[in-house]
Design a protein around this motif. Structure first.
Motif, PDB file in Angstrom:
ATOM      1  N   ASP A  31      35.909  35.614  46.642  1.00  0.00           N
ATOM      2  CA  ASP A  31      36.356  34.467  45.853  1.00  0.00           C
ATOM      3  C   ASP A  31      36.483  34.965  44.418  1.00  0.00           C
ATOM      4  O   ASP A  31      35.497  35.367  43.811  1.00  0.00           O
ATOM      5  CB  ASP A  31      35.301  33.355  45.954  1.00  0.00           C
ATOM      6  N   VAL A  32      37.699  34.950  43.856  1.00  0.00           N
ATOM      7  CA  VAL A  32      37.905  35.499  42.514  1.00  0.00           C
ATOM      8  C   VAL A  32      37.942  34.418  41.434  1.00  0.00           C
ATOM      9  O   VAL A  32      38.361  34.664  40.318  1.00  0.00           O
ATOM     10  CB  VAL A  32      39.169  36.393  42.455  1.00  0.00           C
ATOM     11  N   ARG A  33      37.457  33.230  41.767  1.00  0.00           N
ATOM     12  CA  ARG A  33      37.384  32.140  40.789  1.00  0.00           C
ATOM     13  C   ARG A  33      36.151  32.311  39.905  1.00  0.00           C
ATOM     14  O   ARG A  33      35.343  33.208  40.106  1.00  0.00           O
ATOM     15  CB  ARG A  33      37.351  30.786  41.516  1.00  0.00           C
ATOM     16  N   LEU A  51      37.747  37.112  38.546  1.00  0.00           N
ATOM     17  CA  LEU A  51      38.858  37.913  38.044  1.00  0.00           C
ATOM     18  C   LEU A  51      38.994  37.793  36.536  1.00  0.00           C
ATOM     19  O   LEU A  51      39.116  38.799  35.838  1.00  0.00           O
ATOM     20  CB  LEU A  51      40.172  37.486  38.712  1.00  0.00           C
ATOM     21  N   THR A  52      38.978  36.564  36.013  1.00  0.00           N
ATOM     22  CA  THR A  52      39.291  36.347  34.603  1.00  0.00           C
ATOM     23  C   THR A  52      38.246  36.904  33.652  1.00  0.00           C
ATOM     24  O   THR A  52      38.569  37.238  32.516  1.00  0.00           O
ATOM     25  CB  THR A  52      39.525  34.849  34.306  1.00  0.00           C
ATOM     26  N   SER A  53      37.013  37.042  34.087  1.00  0.00           N
ATOM     27  CA  SER A  53      35.963  37.586  33.214  1.00  0.00           C
ATOM     28  C   SER A  53      35.959  39.112  33.201  1.00  0.00           C
ATOM     29  O   SER A  53      35.261  39.723  32.406  1.00  0.00           O
ATOM     30  CB  SER A  53      34.586  37.109  33.676  1.00  0.00           C
ATOM     31  N   GLY A  54      36.708  39.726  34.126  1.00  0.00           N
ATOM     32  CA  GLY A  54      36.699  41.178  34.251  1.00  0.00           C
ATOM     33  C   GLY A  54      35.682  41.681  35.259  1.00  0.00           C
ATOM     34  O   GLY A  54      35.589  42.884  35.505  1.00  0.00           O
ATOM     35  N   GLN A  55      34.923  40.777  35.850  1.00  0.00           N
ATOM     36  CA  GLN A  55      33.903  41.172  36.823  1.00  0.00           C
ATOM     37  C   GLN A  55      34.510  41.902  38.012  1.00  0.00           C
ATOM     38  O   GLN A  55      33.988  42.928  38.445  1.00  0.00           O
ATOM     39  CB  GLN A  55      33.114  39.950  37.299  1.00  0.00           C
ATOM     40  N   LEU A  56      35.617  41.395  38.540  1.00  0.00           N
ATOM     41  CA  LEU A  56      36.244  42.046  39.690  1.00  0.00           C
ATOM     42  C   LEU A  56      36.657  43.474  39.337  1.00  0.00           C
ATOM     43  O   LEU A  56      36.337  44.413  40.052  1.00  0.00           O
ATOM     44  CB  LEU A  56      37.456  41.262  40.182  1.00  0.00           C
TER      45      LEU A  56
END
Length: 112
Positions: A31-33, A51-56
């Motif tokens: 889940d990339v939310r 995804l948006t935080s750069g964690q992925l």
């Protein structure tokens, strides 16, 4: 291996039906939310890599190169971006689109 069977069929209502996704024993549902979106509901067993935080992007090097990944988000936009990043890293990944599309395609329930 994650396999996508069949072609997208149109339902009588005109809405596209999701393509079935078989989850192999080593498949990881991602889940990339955001964490808040994930906490509000996610697919059972899914791991949250925002995804948006750069964690992925930060976690991609640590992901099992032999694993199969199924990615979803809220609408399908972030999952498409995440899929591209993961494919560029050489990972076997399936873009399952939105959470509801992913639930329908995999048969996994949405839990909180």
């Amino acid at each position: 291996m994650v396999a996508i069977a069949g072609a997208t069929a149109l339902a009588l209502s005109g809405c596209a039906s999701p393509e079935p996704i078989e989850l192999g024993a080593d498949a990881v549902v991602v889940d990339v939310r955001t964490p808040a979106e994930y906490a509000a509901g996610h697919l059972d067993g899914a791991v949250n890599l925002d995804l948006t935080s750069g964690q992925l992007a930060a976690e991609i090097p640590a992901l099992d190169a032999e694993g199969d990944y199924v990615v979803y988000c809220k609408s399908g936009n972030r999952s498409a971006q995440a899929t591209a990043l993961m494919e560029d890293a050489g990972l076997d990944v399936t873009d399952a689109g939105s959470m509801q599309q992913a639930a329908d395609a995999t048969g996994l329930p949405i839990v909180q």
